[in-house]
Design a protein around this motif. Structure first.
Motif, PDB file in Angstrom:
ATOM      1  N   MET A  49       9.102 -33.466 -12.596  1.00 18.22           N
ATOM      2  CA  MET A  49       8.030 -32.675 -12.483  1.00 18.22           C
ATOM      3  C   MET A  49       6.890 -32.991 -13.648  1.00 18.22           C
ATOM      4  O   MET A  49       5.747 -32.845 -13.504  1.00 18.22           O
ATOM      5  N   SER A  50       7.574 -33.813 -14.646  1.00 18.48           N
ATOM      6  CA  SER A  50       6.691 -34.459 -15.641  1.00 18.48           C
ATOM      7  C   SER A  50       5.949 -35.668 -15.295  1.00 18.48           C
ATOM      8  O   SER A  50       5.313 -36.360 -16.042  1.00 18.48           O
ATOM      9  N   GLY A  51       6.425 -36.325 -14.388  1.00 19.51           N
ATOM     10  CA  GLY A  51       6.046 -37.626 -13.873  1.00 19.51           C
ATOM     11  C   GLY A  51       6.746 -39.016 -13.927  1.00 19.51           C
ATOM     12  O   GLY A  51       6.531 -40.069 -13.712  1.00 19.51           O
ATOM     13  N   ALA A  52       7.960 -38.624 -14.808  1.00 16.94           N
ATOM     14  CA  ALA A  52       8.813 -39.634 -14.795  1.00 16.94           C
ATOM     15  C   ALA A  52       9.359 -40.253 -13.688  1.00 16.94           C
ATOM     16  O   ALA A  52       9.644 -39.480 -12.616  1.00 16.94           O
ATOM     17  N   GLU A  73      13.215 -29.425 -10.187  1.00 20.76           N
ATOM     18  CA  GLU A  73      13.153 -30.214 -11.364  1.00 20.76           C
ATOM     19  C   GLU A  73      12.067 -31.503 -11.120  1.00 20.76           C
ATOM     20  O   GLU A  73      11.656 -32.108 -11.750  1.00 20.76           O
ATOM     21  N   GLY A  74      11.969 -31.725  -9.589  1.00 27.95           N
ATOM     22  CA  GLY A  74      11.097 -32.984  -8.950  1.00 27.95           C
ATOM     23  C   GLY A  74      11.339 -33.213  -7.582  1.00 27.95           C
ATOM     24  O   GLY A  74      11.667 -32.353  -6.910  1.00 27.95           O
ATOM     25  N   THR A  75      11.137 -34.491  -7.343  1.00 28.43           N
ATOM     26  CA  THR A  75      11.079 -34.776  -5.971  1.00 28.43           C
ATOM     27  C   THR A  75      11.923 -35.928  -5.759  1.00 28.43           C
ATOM     28  O   THR A  75      11.758 -36.973  -6.305  1.00 28.43           O
ATOM     29  N   ARG A 103      18.650 -28.706 -13.680  1.00 25.30           N
ATOM     30  CA  ARG A 103      18.868 -30.031 -13.411  1.00 25.30           C
ATOM     31  C   ARG A 103      19.155 -30.276 -11.892  1.00 25.30           C
ATOM     32  O   ARG A 103      19.754 -29.211 -11.125  1.00 25.30           O
ATOM     33  N   THR A 104      19.094 -31.516 -11.462  1.00 26.98           N
ATOM     34  CA  THR A 104      18.891 -31.827 -10.188  1.00 26.98           C
ATOM     35  C   THR A 104      20.055 -33.039  -9.961  1.00 26.98           C
ATOM     36  O   THR A 104      19.953 -33.828 -10.970  1.00 26.98           O
ATOM     37  N   PHE A 123      18.741 -35.484 -13.144  1.00 26.36           N
ATOM     38  CA  PHE A 123      17.521 -35.424 -13.597  1.00 26.36           C
ATOM     39  C   PHE A 123      16.919 -34.042 -13.795  1.00 26.36           C
ATOM     40  O   PHE A 123      17.477 -33.177 -13.096  1.00 26.36           O
ATOM     41  N   ASP A 124      16.332 -33.825 -15.076  1.00 23.46           N
ATOM     42  CA  ASP A 124      15.817 -32.643 -15.250  1.00 23.46           C
ATOM     43  C   ASP A 124      14.334 -32.812 -15.133  1.00 23.46           C
ATOM     44  O   ASP A 124      13.823 -33.742 -14.416  1.00 23.46           O
ATOM     45  N   ALA A 125      13.505 -31.868 -15.447  1.00 20.96           N
ATOM     46  CA  ALA A 125      11.886 -31.795 -15.379  1.00 20.96           C
ATOM     47  C   ALA A 125      11.292 -32.820 -15.857  1.00 20.96           C
ATOM     48  O   ALA A 125      10.081 -33.313 -15.680  1.00 20.96           O
TER      49      ALA A 125
END
Length: 321
Positions: free
Chosen positions: A212-215, A179-181, A197-198, A227-229
């Motif tokens: 992943m979407s930049g939020a 979902e992200g970093t 989700r993470t 958080f999710d993507a």
């Protein structure tokens, strides 16, 4: 010859190898050029490198029958971007069903074989990285590593990891999930990969999250967030309970029974099933991860549920009638 390579591969990835086992492995490779050739051929799908980049991640302590032995890692090696392929070819060359059965059973997941660091069922394990950072993996967890001159990245593939980051102002430390970093320069925090989700929990300082979407969002010490993507939830102190596994516990404060059972599954071989009706019941308390039978007995005694053990490998939980 191939079966010997697979046996070494499984032992070194099992998390149970001793310092002597590692020395014996090096001696086996040096004893005969055919051994080295077979090792290189069957592990060539791991980017042609030495197995698992042992210089980048190695167990912080080896399992021993007597006094604890100190780890003896291989010399650090240059780190290249991973291009891993599944070891099906190597397993096929081994020509035995025993190896596949071993890695595929409930104790050691097949997917762990190709990971840089991994844990088996019921195992929490600490790893030391080449930069001095440490990873604590929850049971049935696996990660891959990607260290470059610009960054240090841990890719969390399954389960959960707690990171104690060695400061390095030139290279941020990243934990990447689906979902992200999660980014930190020097801190201690936990990240868990869940379904779509993470969860991140921060023990010290703070971390930055980028989906992943930049939020973007910040999680500070003493709080956690999901958080999710696309987006991150508001950080909350109660999510610190998600890190109780580090000490061997499931902590529940009104959590659905289904979530408690999900936390127990990586610590129990076989199937642990809970019905939809029972899974929605709220639970409060502390339950031991390292004794799942005791945890199930405690849940049965405090809740209106029926726990049926059909075999040691299959347990079903339903609402009591």
């Amino acid at each position: 010859m191939a079966d010997q390579v697979i046996n070494w591969l499984l032992l070194l990835r099992s998390g149970k190898a001793t310092a002597q086992d590692y020395n014996d492995f090096l001696a086996w490779r040096a004893a005969d050029p055919a051994h080295e050739n077979a090792w290189q051929q069957l592990t060539g799908s791991l980017e042609g490198s030495t197995f698992g980049r042992l210089g980048d991640a190695y167990p912080a302590g080896y399992a021993t029958a007597g006094a604890a032995a100190q780890p003896q890692p291989a010399p650090p090696q240059a780190i290249a971007p991973p291009r891993r392929r599944f070891l099906a070819g190597a397993l096929a060359l081994a020509g035995t069903g025993a190896c596949a059965a071993y890695v595929g059973n409930a104790f050691y997941p097949l997917s762990n074989v190709a990971a840089d660091a991994a844990t088996a069922t019921g195992e929490r394990r600490r790893y030391v990285l080449s930069d001095g950072s440490q990873l604590l993996l929850d049971a049935r967890s696996r990660v891959n590593l990607d260290f470059t001159p610009a960054y240090r990245q841990v890719r969390l593939l399954d389960g959960a990891v707690t990171v104690s980051v060695a400061p390095d102002a030139r290279r941020p430390f990243l934990v990447q999930t689906a979902e992200g970093t999660v980014r930190a320069l020097g801190t201690r925090y936990m990240v868990r990969q869940q379904a779509q989700r993470t969860v991140v929990v921060v023990h010290e300082h703070e971390v930055e999250v980028e989906t992943m979407s930049g939020a973007h969002g910040t999680v500070r010490a003493g709080t956690g967030a999901r958080f999710d993507a696309s987006r991150m939830d508001t950080p909350r102190a109660e999510l610190m309970a998600e890190a109780a596994w580090e000490a061997g516990w499931v902590e529940a404060r009104g959590r659905p029974l289904a979530e408690v059972i999900a936390a127990l599954r990586p610590y129990r071989s076989g199937t642990l099933r809970v019905s939809m009706a029972a899974g929605g019941l709220p639970v409060s308390g502390h339950f031991p991860l390292d004794d799942t039978d005791a945890a199930l007995d405690t849940l049965r005694n405090m809740m209106p549920i029926h726990v049926r053990r059909f075999t040691p490998w299959f347990v079903s939980i339903n609402v009591a009638t």
